[in-house]
Design a protein around this motif. Structure first.
Motif, PDB file in Angstrom:
ATOM      1  N   LEU A  55     -35.808   4.571 -22.536  1.00  4.26           N
ATOM      2  CA  LEU A  55     -35.483   5.408 -21.375  1.00  4.26           C
ATOM      3  C   LEU A  55     -34.167   5.035 -20.705  1.00  4.26           C
ATOM      4  N   ILE A  56     -33.771   3.784 -20.812  1.00  2.00           N
ATOM      5  CA  ILE A  56     -32.608   3.314 -20.061  1.00  2.00           C
ATOM      6  C   ILE A  56     -31.350   3.258 -20.921  1.00  2.00           C
ATOM      7  N   ASP A  57     -30.241   3.066 -20.269  1.00  2.00           N
ATOM      8  CA  ASP A  57     -28.964   2.801 -20.940  1.00  2.00           C
ATOM      9  C   ASP A  57     -28.725   1.295 -20.794  1.00  2.00           C
ATOM     10  N   ALA A  58     -28.829   0.566 -21.871  1.00  2.00           N
ATOM     11  CA  ALA A  58     -28.714  -0.897 -21.831  1.00  2.00           C
ATOM     12  C   ALA A  58     -27.338  -1.376 -21.373  1.00  2.00           C
ATOM     13  N   GLN A  59     -26.348  -0.496 -21.401  1.00  2.00           N
ATOM     14  CA  GLN A  59     -25.002  -0.879 -20.971  1.00  2.00           C
ATOM     15  C   GLN A  59     -24.842  -0.839 -19.455  1.00  2.00           C
ATOM     16  N   THR A  60     -25.661  -0.024 -18.767  1.00  2.00           N
ATOM     17  CA  THR A  60     -25.478   0.136 -17.326  1.00  2.00           C
ATOM     18  C   THR A  60     -26.719  -0.175 -16.499  1.00  2.00           C
ATOM     19  N   ASP A  61     -27.889  -0.133 -17.102  1.00  2.00           N
ATOM     20  CA  ASP A  61     -29.144  -0.306 -16.368  1.00  2.00           C
ATOM     21  C   ASP A  61     -29.734  -1.702 -16.594  1.00  2.00           C
ATOM     22  N   SER A  62     -30.643  -2.075 -15.710  1.00  2.00           N
ATOM     23  CA  SER A  62     -31.291  -3.382 -15.828  1.00  2.00           C
ATOM     24  C   SER A  62     -32.773  -3.248 -15.473  1.00  2.00           C
TER      25      SER A  62
ATOM     26  N   SER B 256     -39.173  -4.902 -12.213  1.00  2.00           N
ATOM     27  CA  SER B 256     -38.182  -4.349 -11.289  1.00  2.00           C
ATOM     28  C   SER B 256     -37.086  -3.689 -12.105  1.00  2.00           C
ATOM     29  N   TYR B 257     -36.466  -2.679 -11.526  1.00  2.00           N
ATOM     30  CA  TYR B 257     -35.438  -1.975 -12.272  1.00  2.00           C
ATOM     31  C   TYR B 257     -34.297  -1.543 -11.364  1.00  2.00           C
ATOM     32  N   ASP B 258     -33.126  -1.490 -11.971  1.00  2.00           N
ATOM     33  CA  ASP B 258     -31.916  -0.988 -11.338  1.00  2.00           C
ATOM     34  C   ASP B 258     -31.310  -0.029 -12.344  1.00  2.00           C
ATOM     35  N   VAL B 259     -31.583   1.252 -12.152  1.00  2.00           N
ATOM     36  CA  VAL B 259     -31.155   2.287 -13.092  1.00  2.00           C
ATOM     37  C   VAL B 259     -30.144   3.171 -12.376  1.00  2.00           C
ATOM     38  N   VAL B 260     -28.977   3.310 -12.968  1.00  2.00           N
ATOM     39  CA  VAL B 260     -27.836   3.954 -12.324  1.00  2.00           C
ATOM     40  C   VAL B 260     -28.015   5.462 -12.120  1.00  2.00           C
ATOM     41  N   ILE B 261     -28.469   6.164 -13.135  1.00  2.00           N
ATOM     42  CA  ILE B 261     -28.557   7.629 -13.090  1.00  2.00           C
ATOM     43  C   ILE B 261     -29.925   8.053 -12.538  1.00  2.00           C
ATOM     44  N   ASP B 262     -29.912   8.956 -11.546  1.00  2.00           N
ATOM     45  CA  ASP B 262     -31.148   9.394 -10.890  1.00  2.00           C
ATOM     46  C   ASP B 262     -32.200   9.890 -11.876  1.00  2.00           C
ATOM     47  N   LYS B 263     -31.807  10.715 -12.843  1.00  2.00           N
ATOM     48  CA  LYS B 263     -32.771  11.274 -13.789  1.00  2.00           C
ATOM     49  C   LYS B 263     -33.470  10.173 -14.580  1.00  2.00           C
ATOM     50  N   ARG B 264     -32.715   9.199 -15.060  1.00  2.00           N
ATOM     51  CA  ARG B 264     -33.319   8.078 -15.811  1.00  2.00           C
ATOM     52  C   ARG B 264     -34.188   7.230 -14.904  1.00  2.00           C
ATOM     53  N   ARG B 265     -33.719   6.994 -13.673  1.00  2.00           N
ATOM     54  CA  ARG B 265     -34.491   6.190 -12.725  1.00  2.00           C
ATOM     55  C   ARG B 265     -35.841   6.859 -12.457  1.00  2.00           C
ATOM     56  N   THR B 266     -35.848   8.168 -12.291  1.00  2.00           N
ATOM     57  CA  THR B 266     -37.090   8.906 -12.061  1.00  2.00           C
ATOM     58  C   THR B 266     -38.006   8.819 -13.275  1.00  2.00           C
ATOM     59  N   GLN B 267     -37.433   8.891 -14.472  1.00  2.00           N
ATOM     60  CA  GLN B 267     -38.238   8.770 -15.694  1.00  2.00           C
ATOM     61  C   GLN B 267     -38.910   7.400 -15.765  1.00  2.00           C
ATOM     62  N   VAL B 268     -38.167   6.349 -15.450  1.00  2.00           N
ATOM     63  CA  VAL B 268     -38.732   4.989 -15.468  1.00  2.00           C
ATOM     64  C   VAL B 268     -39.840   4.875 -14.439  1.00  2.00           C
ATOM     65  N   MET B 269     -39.589   5.376 -13.225  1.00  2.00           N
ATOM     66  CA  MET B 269     -40.593   5.310 -12.160  1.00  2.00           C
ATOM     67  C   MET B 269     -41.872   6.043 -12.567  1.00  2.00           C
ATOM     68  N   LYS B 270     -41.746   7.252 -13.068  1.00  2.00           N
ATOM     69  CA  LYS B 270     -42.925   8.031 -13.470  1.00  2.00           C
ATOM     70  C   LYS B 270     -43.664   7.349 -14.620  1.00  2.00           C
ATOM     71  N   TYR B 271     -42.925   6.765 -15.538  1.00  2.00           N
ATOM     72  CA  TYR B 271     -43.546   6.057 -16.653  1.00  2.00           C
ATOM     73  C   TYR B 271     -44.378   4.875 -16.134  1.00  2.00           C
ATOM     74  N   LEU B 272     -43.792   4.089 -15.241  1.00  2.00           N
ATOM     75  CA  LEU B 272     -44.482   2.901 -14.734  1.00  2.00           C
ATOM     76  C   LEU B 272     -45.694   3.242 -13.872  1.00  2.00           C
ATOM     77  N   LEU B 273     -45.692   4.417 -13.249  1.00  2.00           N
ATOM     78  CA  LEU B 273     -46.870   4.832 -12.476  1.00  2.00           C
ATOM     79  C   LEU B 273     -48.118   4.883 -13.343  1.00  2.00           C
TER      80      LEU B 273
ATOM     81  N   ARG C  57     -46.726   0.882  -7.468  1.00  2.00           N
ATOM     82  CA  ARG C  57     -45.378   0.754  -6.934  1.00  2.00           C
ATOM     83  C   ARG C  57     -45.480  -0.006  -5.613  1.00  2.00           C
ATOM     84  N   VAL C  58     -44.881  -1.190  -5.556  1.00  2.00           N
ATOM     85  CA  VAL C  58     -44.991  -2.020  -4.357  1.00  2.00           C
ATOM     86  C   VAL C  58     -43.721  -2.004  -3.518  1.00  2.00           C
ATOM     87  N   GLN C  59     -42.619  -1.623  -4.110  1.00  2.00           N
ATOM     88  CA  GLN C  59     -41.366  -1.394  -3.408  1.00  2.00           C
ATOM     89  C   GLN C  59     -40.639  -0.291  -4.160  1.00  2.00           C
ATOM     90  N   TYR C  60     -39.504   0.149  -3.636  1.00  2.00           N
ATOM     91  CA  TYR C  60     -38.833   1.318  -4.200  1.00  2.00           C
ATOM     92  C   TYR C  60     -38.654   1.213  -5.714  1.00  2.00           C
TER      93      TYR C  60
END
Length: 92
Positions: free
Chosen positions: A53-60, A6-23, A28-31
């Motif tokens: 891919l993430i910013d360890a200071q703001t993302d989880s 599961s991930y909580d990524v603040v910036i849309d561009k990074r969140r999309t990169q994580v999602m595409k990577y995990l595909l 994908r079972v939830q958002y």
């Protein structure tokens, strides 16, 4: 081994990169939740790549490795089912 990511990524561009990577590794079972069947080597690779891919200071990102006993305890309320991937794929 079944791995819930599961991930909580603040910036849309990074969140999309994580999602595409995990595909490339699972379903994908939830958002922002994926179920992946990963070997130990794949798990290490995914951790390393997502850390880049993430910013360890703001993302989880949380990764849960589920053994057979834990998988049997999964309960889904509403729509959905636990991801079951075949042990092999036939390419024709």
């Amino acid at each position: 081994m079944l791995t819930l990511i599961s991930y909580d990524v603040v910036i849309d561009k990074r969140r999309t990169q994580v999602m595409k990577y995990l595909l490339g590794y699972g379903s994908r079972v939830q958002y922002s939740v994926f179920e992946c069947d990963l070997t130990a080597e794949q798990f290490a690779t995914v951790q390393r790549d997502i850390a880049r891919l993430i910013d360890a200071q703001t993302d989880s990102v949380r990764c849960y490795r589920l053994d057979t006993g834990a998988i049997k305890q999964i309960r889904i309320l509403g729509r959905g089912q636990v991801t079951t991937l075949p042990p092999y794929y036939l390419v024709g």
